[in-house]
Write a protein that holds these residues in place. Structure first.
Motif, PDB file in Angstrom:
ATOM      1  N   VAL A   1      31.889  34.316  51.315  1.00  0.00           N
ATOM      2  CA  VAL A   1      31.172  35.443  50.146  1.00  0.00           C
ATOM      3  C   VAL A   1      31.095  36.800  50.769  1.00  0.00           C
ATOM      4  CG1 VAL A   1      29.380  35.563  48.595  1.00  0.00           C
ATOM      5  CG2 VAL A   1      30.234  33.328  48.897  1.00  0.00           C
ATOM      6  N   GLU A   2      30.667  36.873  51.828  1.00  0.00           N
ATOM      7  CA  GLU A   2      30.342  38.228  52.328  1.00  0.00           C
ATOM      8  C   GLU A   2      31.625  39.090  52.506  1.00  0.00           C
ATOM      9  OE1 GLU A   2      28.158  37.691  55.933  1.00  0.00           O
ATOM     10  OE2 GLU A   2      26.186  37.746  54.927  1.00  0.00           O
ATOM     11  N   SER A   3      32.802  38.367  52.811  1.00  0.00           N
ATOM     12  CA  SER A   3      34.072  38.673  52.950  1.00  0.00           C
ATOM     13  C   SER A   3      34.833  39.465  51.555  1.00  0.00           C
ATOM     14  CB  SER A   3      35.088  37.885  53.704  1.00  0.00           C
ATOM     15  OG  SER A   3      35.537  36.898  52.806  1.00  0.00           O
ATOM     16  N   TRP A   4      34.221  38.942  50.499  1.00  0.00           N
ATOM     17  CA  TRP A   4      34.613  39.345  49.341  1.00  0.00           C
ATOM     18  C   TRP A   4      34.813  40.933  48.934  1.00  0.00           C
ATOM     19  CZ3 TRP A   4      31.708  35.840  45.363  1.00  0.00           C
ATOM     20  CH2 TRP A   4      31.948  34.473  45.501  1.00  0.00           C
ATOM     21  N   ASN A   5      35.901  41.318  48.981  1.00  0.00           N
ATOM     22  CA  ASN A   5      36.031  42.702  48.751  1.00  0.00           C
ATOM     23  C   ASN A   5      35.571  43.240  47.731  1.00  0.00           C
ATOM     24  OD1 ASN A   5      36.649  45.383  49.691  1.00  0.00           O
ATOM     25  ND2 ASN A   5      38.851  45.267  49.444  1.00  0.00           N
ATOM     26  N   VAL A   6      34.348  43.576  47.248  1.00  0.00           N
ATOM     27  CA  VAL A   6      33.969  44.171  45.863  1.00  0.00           C
ATOM     28  C   VAL A   6      34.072  45.732  46.047  1.00  0.00           C
ATOM     29  CG1 VAL A   6      31.987  44.274  44.443  1.00  0.00           C
ATOM     30  CG2 VAL A   6      32.186  42.170  45.769  1.00  0.00           C
ATOM     31  N   PRO A   7      34.815  46.112  45.139  1.00  0.00           N
ATOM     32  CA  PRO A   7      34.997  47.657  45.168  1.00  0.00           C
ATOM     33  C   PRO A   7      33.704  48.358  45.046  1.00  0.00           C
ATOM     34  CG  PRO A   7      36.263  46.725  43.515  1.00  0.00           C
ATOM     35  CD  PRO A   7      35.394  45.664  43.988  1.00  0.00           C
ATOM     36  N   GLU A   8      33.468  49.752  45.734  1.00  0.00           N
ATOM     37  CA  GLU A   8      32.384  50.470  45.306  1.00  0.00           C
ATOM     38  C   GLU A   8      32.391  50.872  43.803  1.00  0.00           C
ATOM     39  OE1 GLU A   8      31.303  54.096  47.779  1.00  0.00           O
ATOM     40  OE2 GLU A   8      32.302  53.096  49.412  1.00  0.00           O
ATOM     41  N   GLY A   9      31.137  51.000  43.508  1.00  0.00           N
ATOM     42  CA  GLY A   9      31.165  51.330  41.902  1.00  0.00           C
ATOM     43  C   GLY A   9      31.215  50.168  41.108  1.00  0.00           C
ATOM     44  N   ALA A  10      31.051  48.960  41.333  1.00  0.00           N
ATOM     45  CA  ALA A  10      30.984  47.799  40.432  1.00  0.00           C
ATOM     46  C   ALA A  10      29.854  47.145  40.790  1.00  0.00           C
ATOM     47  CB  ALA A  10      32.356  46.598  41.040  1.00  0.00           C
ATOM     48  N   PRO A  11      28.813  47.521  40.093  1.00  0.00           N
ATOM     49  CA  PRO A  11      27.475  47.003  40.377  1.00  0.00           C
ATOM     50  C   PRO A  11      27.182  45.553  39.668  1.00  0.00           C
ATOM     51  CG  PRO A  11      27.446  48.711  38.242  1.00  0.00           C
ATOM     52  CD  PRO A  11      28.821  48.668  39.075  1.00  0.00           C
TER      53      PRO A  11
END
Length: 92
Positions: free
Chosen positions: A18-28
């Motif tokens: 889950v920590e490795s999920w690459n969530v883009p910056e600015g995606a609250p």
């Protein structure tokens, strides 16, 4: 080295995945979903199927919001295009 040791070492735990999920910056919303899932994992809800279930619900809600916002944006764009055409047509 035994096969058990190698496979346990090579397999990341659920929190690491889950920590490795690459969530883009600015995606609250996505960031919040990921944080809530990590909280659940910390509380012991670390079964991979449960984590998947915990992720699907909020993702479906977020997708629904995006669909509604996109439809609204398309409607507003069409209205602006009509207004622009009406002004342009009247000036000619």
């Amino acid at each position: 080295m035994s096969e058990e040791f190698v496979s346990a070492e090579a397999t990341p735990d659920v929190a690491q995945v889950v920590e490795s999920w690459n969530v883009p910056e600015g995606a609250p919303v996505a960031t919040q979903i990921r944080a809530k899932i990590l909280e659940a994992i910390e509380k012991g809800y670390d079964d991979p199927q449960l984590v998947a279930d915990l992720a699907v619900g909020p993702v479906v809600v977020a997708l629904g919001r995006l669909e509604v916002e996109l439809a609204d944006a398309r409607r507003r764009i069409a209205e602006l295009e009509q207004a622009s055409d009406a002004r342009g047509g009247a000036a000619n």
